[in-house]
Write a protein that holds these residues in place. Structure first.
Motif, short mmCIF file in Angstrom:
data_model
loop_
_atom_site.label_atom_id
_atom_site.label_comp_id
_atom_site.label_asym_id
_atom_site.label_seq_id
_atom_site.Cartn_x
_atom_site.Cartn_y
_atom_site.Cartn_z
N SER A 38 53.48 -21.29 50.30
CA SER A 38 54.00 -21.92 51.52
C SER A 38 53.45 -21.22 52.76
O SER A 38 53.13 -20.03 52.73
N LEU A 39 53.35 -21.99 53.83
CA LEU A 39 53.03 -21.47 55.16
C LEU A 39 53.84 -22.24 56.18
O LEU A 39 54.18 -23.41 55.96
N ARG A 40 54.10 -21.58 57.28
CA ARG A 40 54.78 -22.25 58.39
C ARG A 40 53.94 -22.11 59.64
O ARG A 40 53.66 -21.00 60.09
N LEU A 41 53.54 -23.24 60.19
CA LEU A 41 52.78 -23.25 61.43
C LEU A 41 53.72 -23.48 62.61
O LEU A 41 54.70 -24.21 62.50
N GLY B 77 52.60 -33.14 67.29
CA GLY B 77 52.24 -33.32 65.89
C GLY B 77 51.16 -32.36 65.45
O GLY B 77 50.69 -31.53 66.21
N TRP B 78 50.81 -32.50 64.19
CA TRP B 78 49.79 -31.68 63.56
C TRP B 78 48.72 -32.58 62.94
O TRP B 78 49.05 -33.55 62.26
N GLY C 125 56.97 -35.23 51.08
CA GLY C 125 57.60 -34.49 49.99
C GLY C 125 57.22 -33.03 49.92
O GLY C 125 57.85 -32.27 49.18
N ARG C 126 56.19 -32.62 50.65
CA ARG C 126 55.76 -31.22 50.61
C ARG C 126 55.85 -30.54 51.98
O ARG C 126 56.12 -29.34 52.06
N PHE C 127 55.59 -31.29 53.03
CA PHE C 127 55.58 -30.72 54.39
C PHE C 127 56.79 -31.24 55.17
O PHE C 127 57.28 -32.35 54.91
N ALA C 128 57.24 -30.43 56.11
CA ALA C 128 58.34 -30.84 56.97
C ALA C 128 58.04 -30.43 58.40
O ALA C 128 57.76 -29.25 58.67
N ILE C 129 58.09 -31.40 59.31
CA ILE C 129 57.86 -31.12 60.72
C ILE C 129 59.21 -31.06 61.42
O ILE C 129 60.14 -31.80 61.09
N SER C 130 59.32 -30.14 62.36
CA SER C 130 60.53 -30.02 63.15
C SER C 130 60.17 -29.60 64.56
O SER C 130 59.05 -29.18 64.82
N THR D 226 58.48 -26.36 71.32
CA THR D 226 57.77 -25.85 70.14
C THR D 226 57.94 -26.80 68.96
O THR D 226 59.03 -27.34 68.76
N VAL D 227 56.85 -26.99 68.23
CA VAL D 227 56.89 -27.79 67.02
C VAL D 227 56.47 -26.91 65.85
O VAL D 227 55.63 -26.01 66.00
N TYR D 228 57.07 -27.17 64.71
CA TYR D 228 56.81 -26.38 63.50
C TYR D 228 56.34 -27.31 62.38
O TYR D 228 56.73 -28.48 62.33
N LEU D 229 55.55 -26.75 61.49
CA LEU D 229 55.18 -27.47 60.29
C LEU D 229 55.38 -26.53 59.10
O LEU D 229 54.64 -25.55 58.95
N GLN D 230 56.40 -26.83 58.32
CA GLN D 230 56.64 -26.07 57.10
C GLN D 230 55.86 -26.74 55.98
O GLN D 230 56.08 -27.91 55.69
N MET D 231 54.96 -25.98 55.37
CA MET D 231 54.10 -26.52 54.32
C MET D 231 54.43 -25.82 53.01
O MET D 231 54.28 -24.60 52.91
N ASN D 232 54.89 -26.59 52.05
CA ASN D 232 55.25 -26.07 50.73
C ASN D 232 54.35 -26.68 49.67
O ASN D 232 53.68 -27.68 49.91
N SER D 233 54.35 -26.06 48.51
CA SER D 233 53.55 -26.56 47.38
C SER D 233 52.12 -26.85 47.80
O SER D 233 51.57 -27.91 47.50
N LEU D 234 51.53 -25.90 48.48
CA LEU D 234 50.19 -26.10 49.02
C LEU D 234 49.16 -26.23 47.91
O LEU D 234 49.27 -25.60 46.84
#
Length: 121
Positions: free
Chosen positions: A17-20, A35-36, A65-70, A77-85
């Motif tokens: 996982s990474l969080r941008l 957005g990203w 199903g894998r990434f979540a933007i908030s 500020t915007v975030y992108l949580q990236m899982n199961s990369l």
């Protein structure tokens, strides 16, 4: 003038996982959309995920199903949580903001400088 500053990219193993993060600063009246996007070598830039000021979210099929933007509106500020990369997620990730300037009252698309994400198999 408006700046978008990204952070959080790096090297991760497949399944990790990474969080941008992307922070907008400057002469901002309103942020309509953030957005990203990502661009892999030899490929066109593509949308990953976006979120409007009202919270409407859009994901690319590859991100569902894998990434979540908030978004933190108070911090612009915007975030992108990236899982199961996956290795195919390897790309430069760019923050985008559709922003209304406080002084200009104009709506302009801004881009960050990009942050690299590398997923090893």
């Amino acid at each position: 003038q408006v700046r978008l500053v990204e952070s959080g990219g790096g090297l991760v193993q497949a399944g990790g996982s990474l969080r941008l993060s992307c922070a907008a600063s400057g002469d901002i009246l309103r942020i309509d959309r953030m957005g990203w996007y990502r661009q892999a070598p030899g490929k066109q830039r593509e949308l990953v995920a976006s979120i409007t000021g009202g919270g409407r979210i859009n994901y690319a099929d590859s991100a569902k199903g894998r990434f979540a933007i908030s978004r933190d509106n108070a911090k612009n500020t915007v975030y992108l949580q990236m899982n199961s990369l996956k290795p195919e997620d390897t790309a430069d990730y760019y923050c985008h903001g559709r922003i209304v300037g406080r002084s200009s009252q104009m709506t302009i698309d801004y881009w960050g400088q990009g942050t690299p994400v590398t997923v090893s198999s």
